[in-house]
Design a protein around this motif. Structure first.
Motif, PDB file in Angstrom:
ATOM      1  N   ALA A   1       0.884  -1.227  -0.040  1.00  0.00           N
ATOM      2  CA  ALA A   1      -0.147   0.132  -0.030  1.00  0.00           C
ATOM      3  C   ALA A   1       0.927   1.236   0.025  1.00  0.00           C
ATOM      4  O   ALA A   1       0.575   2.184  -0.597  1.00  0.00           O
ATOM      5  CB  ALA A   1      -0.929   0.270   1.242  1.00  0.00           C
ATOM      6  N   PHE A   2       1.872   1.295   0.779  1.00  0.00           N
ATOM      7  CA  PHE A   2       2.913   2.385   0.868  1.00  0.00           C
ATOM      8  C   PHE A   2       3.486   2.612  -0.640  1.00  0.00           C
ATOM      9  O   PHE A   2       3.372   3.730  -1.231  1.00  0.00           O
ATOM     10  CB  PHE A   2       3.876   2.273   1.837  1.00  0.00           C
ATOM     11  CG  PHE A   2       5.105   3.315   1.743  1.00  0.00           C
ATOM     12  CD1 PHE A   2       6.148   2.996   1.119  1.00  0.00           C
ATOM     13  CD2 PHE A   2       4.850   4.387   2.303  1.00  0.00           C
ATOM     14  CE1 PHE A   2       7.174   3.817   0.854  1.00  0.00           C
ATOM     15  CE2 PHE A   2       5.851   5.401   2.287  1.00  0.00           C
ATOM     16  CZ  PHE A   2       6.971   5.083   1.652  1.00  0.00           C
ATOM     17  N   LEU A   3       3.967   1.504  -1.299  1.00  0.00           N
ATOM     18  CA  LEU A   3       4.487   1.615  -2.539  1.00  0.00           C
ATOM     19  C   LEU A   3       3.479   2.015  -3.490  1.00  0.00           C
ATOM     20  O   LEU A   3       3.955   2.965  -4.465  1.00  0.00           O
ATOM     21  CB  LEU A   3       5.021   0.248  -2.813  1.00  0.00           C
ATOM     22  CG  LEU A   3       6.486  -0.147  -2.065  1.00  0.00           C
ATOM     23  CD1 LEU A   3       6.885  -1.230  -2.590  1.00  0.00           C
ATOM     24  CD2 LEU A   3       7.492   0.878  -2.212  1.00  0.00           C
ATOM     25  N   ALA A   4       2.377   1.711  -3.561  1.00  0.00           N
ATOM     26  CA  ALA A   4       1.328   2.052  -4.482  1.00  0.00           C
ATOM     27  C   ALA A   4       0.875   3.618  -4.289  1.00  0.00           C
ATOM     28  O   ALA A   4       0.916   4.406  -5.324  1.00  0.00           O
ATOM     29  CB  ALA A   4       0.058   1.145  -4.335  1.00  0.00           C
ATOM     30  N   GLY A   5       0.853   4.062  -2.910  1.00  0.00           N
ATOM     31  CA  GLY A   5       0.700   5.613  -2.847  1.00  0.00           C
ATOM     32  C   GLY A   5       1.896   6.246  -3.551  1.00  0.00           C
ATOM     33  O   GLY A   5       1.834   7.575  -3.973  1.00  0.00           O
ATOM     34  N   ARG A   6       2.996   5.993  -3.118  1.00  0.00           N
ATOM     35  CA  ARG A   6       4.216   6.717  -3.626  1.00  0.00           C
ATOM     36  C   ARG A   6       4.405   6.615  -4.873  1.00  0.00           C
ATOM     37  O   ARG A   6       4.469   7.737  -5.666  1.00  0.00           O
ATOM     38  CB  ARG A   6       5.591   5.817  -3.164  1.00  0.00           C
ATOM     39  CG  ARG A   6       6.580   6.378  -3.346  1.00  0.00           C
ATOM     40  CD  ARG A   6       7.836   5.728  -2.941  1.00  0.00           C
ATOM     41  NE  ARG A   6       9.244   6.125  -3.416  1.00  0.00           N
ATOM     42  CZ  ARG A   6      10.204   5.443  -3.487  1.00  0.00           C
ATOM     43  NH1 ARG A   6      10.131   4.246  -2.820  1.00  0.00           N
ATOM     44  NH2 ARG A   6      11.240   5.936  -3.791  1.00  0.00           N
ATOM     45  N   ALA A   7       3.913   5.765  -5.701  1.00  0.00           N
ATOM     46  CA  ALA A   7       3.763   5.489  -7.204  1.00  0.00           C
ATOM     47  C   ALA A   7       2.673   6.579  -7.621  1.00  0.00           C
ATOM     48  O   ALA A   7       2.940   7.426  -8.521  1.00  0.00           O
ATOM     49  CB  ALA A   7       3.673   4.076  -7.810  1.00  0.00           C
ATOM     50  N   ALA A   8       1.662   6.411  -6.969  1.00  0.00           N
ATOM     51  CA  ALA A   8       0.623   7.622  -7.393  1.00  0.00           C
ATOM     52  C   ALA A   8       1.071   8.873  -7.365  1.00  0.00           C
ATOM     53  O   ALA A   8       0.632   9.621  -8.076  1.00  0.00           O
ATOM     54  CB  ALA A   8      -0.668   7.275  -6.507  1.00  0.00           C
ATOM     55  N   GLY A   9       1.617   9.158  -6.184  1.00  0.00           N
ATOM     56  CA  GLY A   9       2.150  10.459  -5.918  1.00  0.00           C
ATOM     57  C   GLY A   9       3.301  11.161  -7.042  1.00  0.00           C
ATOM     58  O   GLY A   9       3.319  12.192  -7.652  1.00  0.00           O
ATOM     59  N   GLN A  10       3.964  10.083  -7.379  1.00  0.00           N
ATOM     60  CA  GLN A  10       5.020  10.356  -8.337  1.00  0.00           C
ATOM     61  C   GLN A  10       4.317  10.462  -9.807  1.00  0.00           C
ATOM     62  O   GLN A  10       4.490  11.541 -10.550  1.00  0.00           O
ATOM     63  CB  GLN A  10       5.990   9.117  -8.459  1.00  0.00           C
ATOM     64  CG  GLN A  10       6.993   9.230  -7.418  1.00  0.00           C
ATOM     65  CD  GLN A  10       7.942   8.048  -7.489  1.00  0.00           C
ATOM     66  OE1 GLN A  10       7.865   7.146  -8.250  1.00  0.00           O
ATOM     67  NE2 GLN A  10       8.972   8.119  -6.849  1.00  0.00           N
TER      68      GLN A  10
ATOM     69  N   MET B   1       1.209  11.806 -10.530  1.00  0.00           N
ATOM     70  CA  MET B   1       0.484  13.159 -10.103  1.00  0.00           C
ATOM     71  C   MET B   1       1.645  14.103 -10.390  1.00  0.00           C
ATOM     72  O   MET B   1       1.372  15.347 -11.294  1.00  0.00           O
ATOM     73  CB  MET B   1      -0.027  13.164  -8.865  1.00  0.00           C
ATOM     74  CG  MET B   1      -1.294  12.401  -8.710  1.00  0.00           C
ATOM     75  SD  MET B   1      -2.284  12.659  -7.305  1.00  0.00           S
ATOM     76  CE  MET B   1      -2.631  14.527  -7.345  1.00  0.00           C
ATOM     77  N   ARG B   2       3.007  13.952 -10.064  1.00  0.00           N
ATOM     78  CA  ARG B   2       3.877  14.881 -10.014  1.00  0.00           C
ATOM     79  C   ARG B   2       4.250  15.011 -11.508  1.00  0.00           C
ATOM     80  O   ARG B   2       4.479  16.548 -11.762  1.00  0.00           O
ATOM     81  CB  ARG B   2       5.102  14.625  -9.113  1.00  0.00           C
ATOM     82  CG  ARG B   2       6.139  15.797  -8.974  1.00  0.00           C
ATOM     83  CD  ARG B   2       7.105  15.618  -8.369  1.00  0.00           C
ATOM     84  NE  ARG B   2       6.799  14.860  -6.862  1.00  0.00           N
ATOM     85  CZ  ARG B   2       7.668  14.190  -6.222  1.00  0.00           C
ATOM     86  NH1 ARG B   2       8.726  14.102  -6.557  1.00  0.00           N
ATOM     87  NH2 ARG B   2       7.250  13.739  -5.141  1.00  0.00           N
ATOM     88  N   LYS B   3       4.502  14.125 -12.234  1.00  0.00           N
ATOM     89  CA  LYS B   3       4.693  14.147 -13.668  1.00  0.00           C
ATOM     90  C   LYS B   3       3.815  14.745 -14.442  1.00  0.00           C
ATOM     91  O   LYS B   3       4.171  15.306 -15.542  1.00  0.00           O
ATOM     92  CB  LYS B   3       5.108  12.709 -14.191  1.00  0.00           C
ATOM     93  CG  LYS B   3       6.339  11.971 -13.486  1.00  0.00           C
ATOM     94  CD  LYS B   3       6.538  10.507 -14.310  1.00  0.00           C
ATOM     95  CE  LYS B   3       7.715  10.088 -13.331  1.00  0.00           C
ATOM     96  NZ  LYS B   3       7.878   8.717 -14.023  1.00  0.00           N
TER      97      LYS B   3
END
Length: 105
Positions: free
Chosen positions: A90-99, A101-103
């Motif tokens: 779940a942490f890695l999925a949230g991190r990937a989603a944040g990245q 959105m930044r792109k």
């Protein structure tokens, strides 16, 4: 089914018996220490002051037992609790989603 209940009951009774025997030993020790304190204090300070000092010591110890906080027992983990692997995913999925959105911005 009954063997588990019997084992828990036997363990609980054993624990209770040990607690009772420990409490009896502590009471006997307190009585002997009180007598020893009386024998040591009475010739130097007199009966009244010796009794006041021993009573004050018991009062302080009793108040400490009453007012010191007791750590609550932690509840047992249930099967519904998330595992470490799912938390990491779940942490890695949230991190990937944040990245992602930044792109986009």
């Amino acid at each position: 089914m009954f063997t588990v209940f019997e084992a828990r009951l036997r363990a609980g009774l054993t624990r209770a018996a040990r607690n009772v025997l420990g409490a009896i030993c502590l009471i006997v020790a307190a009585a002997f220490f009180t007598i020893a304190a009386w024998i040591g204090l009475e010739p130097a300070f007199g009966a009244a002051l010796s009794a006041a000092m021993i009573g004050g010591a018991y009062l302080v110890v009793g108040l400490l037992f009453l007012y010191l906080p007791v750590r609550p027992r932690l509840p047992a983990r249930t099967a519904a609790a998330p595992s470490t692997g799912s938390l990491i995913e779940a942490f890695l999925a949230g991190r990937a989603a944040g990245q992602a959105m930044r792109k986009d911005s």
